[in-house]
Scaffold this active site. Structure first.
Site, PDB file in Angstrom:
ATOM      1  N   HIS B 119       4.298  -1.570   3.922  1.00  0.00           N
ATOM      2  CA  HIS B 119       4.515  -0.108   3.930  1.00  0.00           C
ATOM      3  C   HIS B 119       3.481   0.594   3.045  1.00  0.00           C
ATOM      4  O   HIS B 119       2.833   1.555   3.465  1.00  0.00           O
ATOM      5  CB  HIS B 119       5.933   0.192   3.439  1.00  0.00           C
ATOM      6  CG  HIS B 119       6.223   1.646   3.234  1.00  0.00           C
ATOM      7  ND1 HIS B 119       6.933   2.400   4.142  1.00  0.00           N
ATOM      8  CD2 HIS B 119       5.884   2.507   2.231  1.00  0.00           C
ATOM      9  CE1 HIS B 119       7.011   3.642   3.715  1.00  0.00           C
ATOM     10  NE2 HIS B 119       6.384   3.740   2.533  1.00  0.00           N
ATOM     11  N   GLU B 120       3.325   0.100   1.827  1.00  0.00           N
ATOM     12  CA  GLU B 120       2.406   0.762   0.884  1.00  0.00           C
ATOM     13  C   GLU B 120       0.971   0.712   1.385  1.00  0.00           C
ATOM     14  O   GLU B 120       0.205   1.662   1.201  1.00  0.00           O
ATOM     15  CB  GLU B 120       2.513   0.118  -0.502  1.00  0.00           C
ATOM     16  CG  GLU B 120       3.879   0.259  -1.167  1.00  0.00           C
ATOM     17  CD  GLU B 120       4.358   1.694  -1.276  1.00  0.00           C
ATOM     18  OE1 GLU B 120       3.519   2.613  -1.405  1.00  0.00           O
ATOM     19  OE2 GLU B 120       5.586   1.910  -1.208  1.00  0.00           O
ATOM     20  N   HIS B 123       0.078   3.578   3.460  1.00  0.00           N
ATOM     21  CA  HIS B 123      -0.386   4.750   2.690  1.00  0.00           C
ATOM     22  C   HIS B 123      -1.840   4.563   2.265  1.00  0.00           C
ATOM     23  O   HIS B 123      -2.655   5.480   2.362  1.00  0.00           O
ATOM     24  CB  HIS B 123       0.463   4.937   1.430  1.00  0.00           C
ATOM     25  CG  HIS B 123       1.868   5.371   1.694  1.00  0.00           C
ATOM     26  ND1 HIS B 123       2.183   6.412   2.532  1.00  0.00           N
ATOM     27  CD2 HIS B 123       3.051   4.911   1.204  1.00  0.00           C
ATOM     28  CE1 HIS B 123       3.499   6.579   2.552  1.00  0.00           C
ATOM     29  NE2 HIS B 123       4.050   5.672   1.758  1.00  0.00           N
ATOM     30  N   HIS B 129       4.514   9.366   5.391  1.00  0.00           N
ATOM     31  CA  HIS B 129       5.829   8.880   5.818  1.00  0.00           C
ATOM     32  C   HIS B 129       6.201   9.399   7.204  1.00  0.00           C
ATOM     33  O   HIS B 129       5.841  10.514   7.578  1.00  0.00           O
ATOM     34  CB  HIS B 129       6.906   9.307   4.809  1.00  0.00           C
ATOM     35  CG  HIS B 129       6.910   8.464   3.575  1.00  0.00           C
ATOM     36  ND1 HIS B 129       7.193   8.970   2.317  1.00  0.00           N
ATOM     37  CD2 HIS B 129       6.644   7.144   3.401  1.00  0.00           C
ATOM     38  CE1 HIS B 129       7.112   7.995   1.435  1.00  0.00           C
ATOM     39  NE2 HIS B 129       6.777   6.876   2.058  1.00  0.00           N
TER      40      HIS B 129
END
Lengths: 86, 394
Positions: B119-120, B123, B129
């Protein structure tokens, strides 16, 4: 109308931390926030979390605010700019 | 999916694991991190190469509470990790909260490192998101998912940015460029200054309004006047001649302000501060000064760039490089949840040289440029910055 005193400070902190109220409001504190702004901020949070958009701090919203999550702000504010939703 | 404001301008990205969590064997952490990157390289032409001793595009670390960025972790629970969108310096960097219990393939207990890392890294590559609960980029932790495959939403998102390969190819890769981001070191300090004595050249150490007079500090000198446009009509004084008790080894003032309620004058130099009543050291304040850690400022902060009273809420703010702190309302200790990132003060350059309140407006200065702040909009006012020469009547 000004925000009533009984709103939980934690909720405001959460909304500021994750981008649901503006940096200005988060920095200036609760006294700068109107109830209509707060309701809209809560609705945006509920929309992002996929729960019913009541605009109030109901039990589901409070639960959502307790769940572990990423620390990056959610893309709801205009201030970030340049973000495109498709 | 939602795109972040920035992306990498090259596809051969590097990463470095700066430290490891004691929760897992280090070789397992390396494997999980590599697997998390593979989630994204499987659907794009992006490549990820681990480096050991050099600066990398994506610097990865485990950290607890305050960890030298403007986003302190909060202990166990709630915030698990964060990452910076692509860009220079901190851009792409990914931090995991060491206070979590990191696990691999965890069912129920602990936090699965692979899921959070994947997930990170989204980014770090330029995705924000998503409100699609099945998406990897959904902000809330979804737990361990066996045989994880990148969902359609995230695949489309990353392929919009970098083009794609694999089952969902929809977009062509953008034109490649060989330019790499500036990966120079990240410094918490402004470059050292040589003691300029012409205020019209800017580069102030500090400006403060004390007893309704504007004070300009450069090196060991200061100028003062009620009217800034006439401030240079008189000769400067030296800080040691006027502020009795200031140690000789204090060669310049980094920041100064007059406390809005107790009217005392605070000086900051390096990692120490002095309090004055008038031009004498306050009763009981040691001549050697006190450490800024007394306020709750972390130990690694070597100097305060600016301190100012913000007219909007009458609160005291301290700035060091790209971070700032706010004093609690009733005492002189910083509030929890600080430091915060200076980006909140939109368009204010970092590191600032100084900041001060003058006639109910807040001004930030860097070099010869003066930035008036528009409090209500939380950004620098239109048609600013302006040259300091206007303010000083140079």
């Amino acid at each position: 109308l000004p925000v009533s005193d009984n709103l939980e400070a934690d909720a405001l902190k959460f909304l500021g931390r994750f981008g649901y109220i503006s940096s200005a409001q988060a920095e200036q504190g609760a006294q700068s926030l109107m109830s209509v702004d707060l309701s809209e901020a809560i609705k945006k949070l509920q929309r992002m979390g996929g729960i019913t958009q009541t605009g109030v701090l109901d039990i589901r919203t409070r639960e959502l605010m307790q769940k572990p999550r990423c620390g990056v702000k959610d893309p709801v504010g205009e201030e970030e700019g340049g973000r495109k939703k498709r | 999916y939602v795109l972040a404001p920035s992306k990498w301008d090259h596809t051969d990205l590097t990463y470095r694991i700066e430290n490891y969590t004691p929760d897992l064997p280090w070789h397992e952490v390396r494997r999980v991190i590599a697997d998390a990157f593979k989630v994204w390289s499987d659907v794009t032409d992006l490549t990820f190469t681990e480096v050991m001793n050099t600066k990398a595009d994506i610097m990865i670390k485990f950290a607890s509470k305050y960890h030298k960025d403007g986003y302190p972790f909060d202990g166990k629970g709630l915030i698990l990790a964060h990452a910076f969108f692509p860009g220079k310096d901190k851009g792409g960097d990914t931090h995991f909260d060491e206070d979590e219990k990191w696990t691999i393939n965890s069912n129920g207990e602990g936090v699965d490192l692979f899921m959070v890392a994947a997930h990170e890294f989204g980014h770090a590559l330029g995705l924000s998101h998503s409100n699609e609960p099945k998406a990897l980029m959904y902000p809330w932790y979804q737990g361990y998912i066996p045989d994880f495959q990148l969902p359609y939403d995230d695949t489309l998102g990353i392929q919009v940015i970098y083009g794609g390969k694999g089952p969902y190819v929809t977009f062509r890769p953008p034109a490649r460029t060989t330019r790499r981001p500036n990966t120079g070191g990240y410094s918490t300090l402004a470059p050292p200054r040589k003691a300029p004595i012409d205020p019209c050249k800017g580069n102030f150490d500090a400006i403060a309004v004390i007893r309704s007079e504007v004070f300009i500090f450069i090196g060991k000198y200061f100028w003062r006047s009620r009217e800034p446009k006439t401030i240079l009509s008189s000769e400067p004084s030296t800080i040691h001649d006027f502020w009795y008790g200031l140690p000789d080894n204090v060669e310049s003032i980094d920041a100064a302000f007059e406390h809005p309620t107790n009217r005392r004058i605070y000086f900051f130099s390096g990692n120490r501060y002095w309090i004055y009543d008038g031009n004498s050291l306050s009763n009981g304040h040691p001549r050697s000064g006190k450490p800024i850690t007394d306020f709750g400022i972390p130990q690694d902060i070597e100097k305060i760039d600016a301190v100012f009273v913000w007219g909007f809420n009458k609160r005291i703010y301290l700035i060091s490089n790209d971070m700032y702190w706010k004093f609690k309302e009733s005492d002189e200790y910083i509030e929890p949840d600080y430091p915060r990132d200076m980006s909140i003060w939109k368009n204010v350059p970092i590191p600032v040289d100084t900041a001060f309140k003058f006639q109910d407006n807040t001004y930030f200065l860097k070099g010869k440029e003066m930035y008036k702040f528009y409090d209500m909009k939380m950004r620098v006012a239109l048609n600013w910055p302006k040259s300091i020469e206007d303010f000083l009547g140079c």
